[in-house]
Design an enzyme around this catalytic site. Sequence first.
Site, PDB file in Angstrom:
ATOM      1  N   PHE A 126       0.872  -1.178   0.000  1.00  0.00           N
ATOM      2  CA  PHE A 126       0.000   0.000   0.000  1.00  0.00           C
ATOM      3  C   PHE A 126       0.905   1.221   0.000  1.00  0.00           C
ATOM      4  CE2 PHE A 126      -2.230   3.360   2.408  1.00  0.00           C
ATOM      5  CZ  PHE A 126      -3.342   3.518   1.599  1.00  0.00           C
ATOM      6  N   ASP A 158     -11.431  11.029  12.625  1.00  0.00           N
ATOM      7  CA  ASP A 158     -12.314  10.528  11.573  1.00  0.00           C
ATOM      8  C   ASP A 158     -12.583   9.044  11.827  1.00  0.00           C
ATOM      9  OD1 ASP A 158     -13.881  10.195   9.348  1.00  0.00           O
ATOM     10  OD2 ASP A 158     -12.240  10.330   7.901  1.00  0.00           O
ATOM     11  N   GLY A 198      -8.156  -8.077   4.414  1.00  0.00           N
ATOM     12  CA  GLY A 198      -9.153  -8.102   5.468  1.00  0.00           C
ATOM     13  C   GLY A 198     -10.399  -7.359   5.026  1.00  0.00           C
ATOM     14  N   TRP A 250       0.284  -4.621   2.448  1.00  0.00           N
ATOM     15  CA  TRP A 250      -1.121  -4.575   2.006  1.00  0.00           C
ATOM     16  C   TRP A 250      -1.964  -5.414   2.962  1.00  0.00           C
ATOM     17  CZ3 TRP A 250      -3.971  -1.716  -1.141  1.00  0.00           C
ATOM     18  CH2 TRP A 250      -5.261  -2.161  -1.456  1.00  0.00           C
TER      19      TRP A 250
END
Length: 265
Positions: free
Chosen positions: A33, A161, A74, A71
């Site tokens: 990622f 957030d 899930g 990465w």
Amino acid sequence: MEQVLGSDWLITPAGGSSGEAYLAENNNQQKLFLKRNSSPFLAILSAEGIVPKLVWTKRLADGDVITAQKWLEGRVLTKSEMKQDDVVQLISKIHHSSEILHLFMRMGKKPLEPWHLLVNLHEKARKLRVSNIDFVKQSTDFLSNNIDFVENYKKVVCHADLNHSNWMLGEDNHLYLIDWDNAVLADPAMDLSMLLYQYISRSEWEEWLKRYGVQLDDHLLARCQWYKTAQSLSFYLWHLERGDEHECAKWKEQLTSNQQLFIKY
């Protein structure tokens, strides 16, 4: 991104609001990622097991920083799963971590004071020409009239957030909290308010907060209402600026439903 990894990697957008996140895959089934200019304290979050493992960090010639994380295979948590004990324990760990707090402060981050948040909301509402819309004015008036309830509280690192889509359950059942781009040094009620109002039944608040590590009282209730209103208005204005009518309607409903009030508008 291609010049960072080389031609052996296939790089595709990974979604997200910033448009700066990517999935990188190679022929050996490796997956990373990648993100441009992600939070500088990603390393300690990785070391604490709060985010997926940080693999490397590289600075580009233009000054941008690229981070690569393992990465995560899930899924995101469902709304109903947000009341589970591992969610409570992880947010408590974050709020009570002196290591995360000290690193955040060493980065030169200034505390987000309630008055600063309120000024920003007023400025954004004026910029978008919605200051005089009834529910916006009612919300900003409420925040102004009740700011005394939220002044002078100890600050912690808040994620800011805590939508259920930012909670990821790995295939090994390890829970992660991702997307730290909006993290701030603020009253923990900022995070607690959005969790309680969105995902926890009012009858369960006292027990939930006990597991988190605090006693429910009128002062905490008032702080949560203040920050719930401030964040709901912030999200409404953010989506209004981007023309997302569906999300605007969602946050307008949060501001006009008047559910679970402890200070009257």
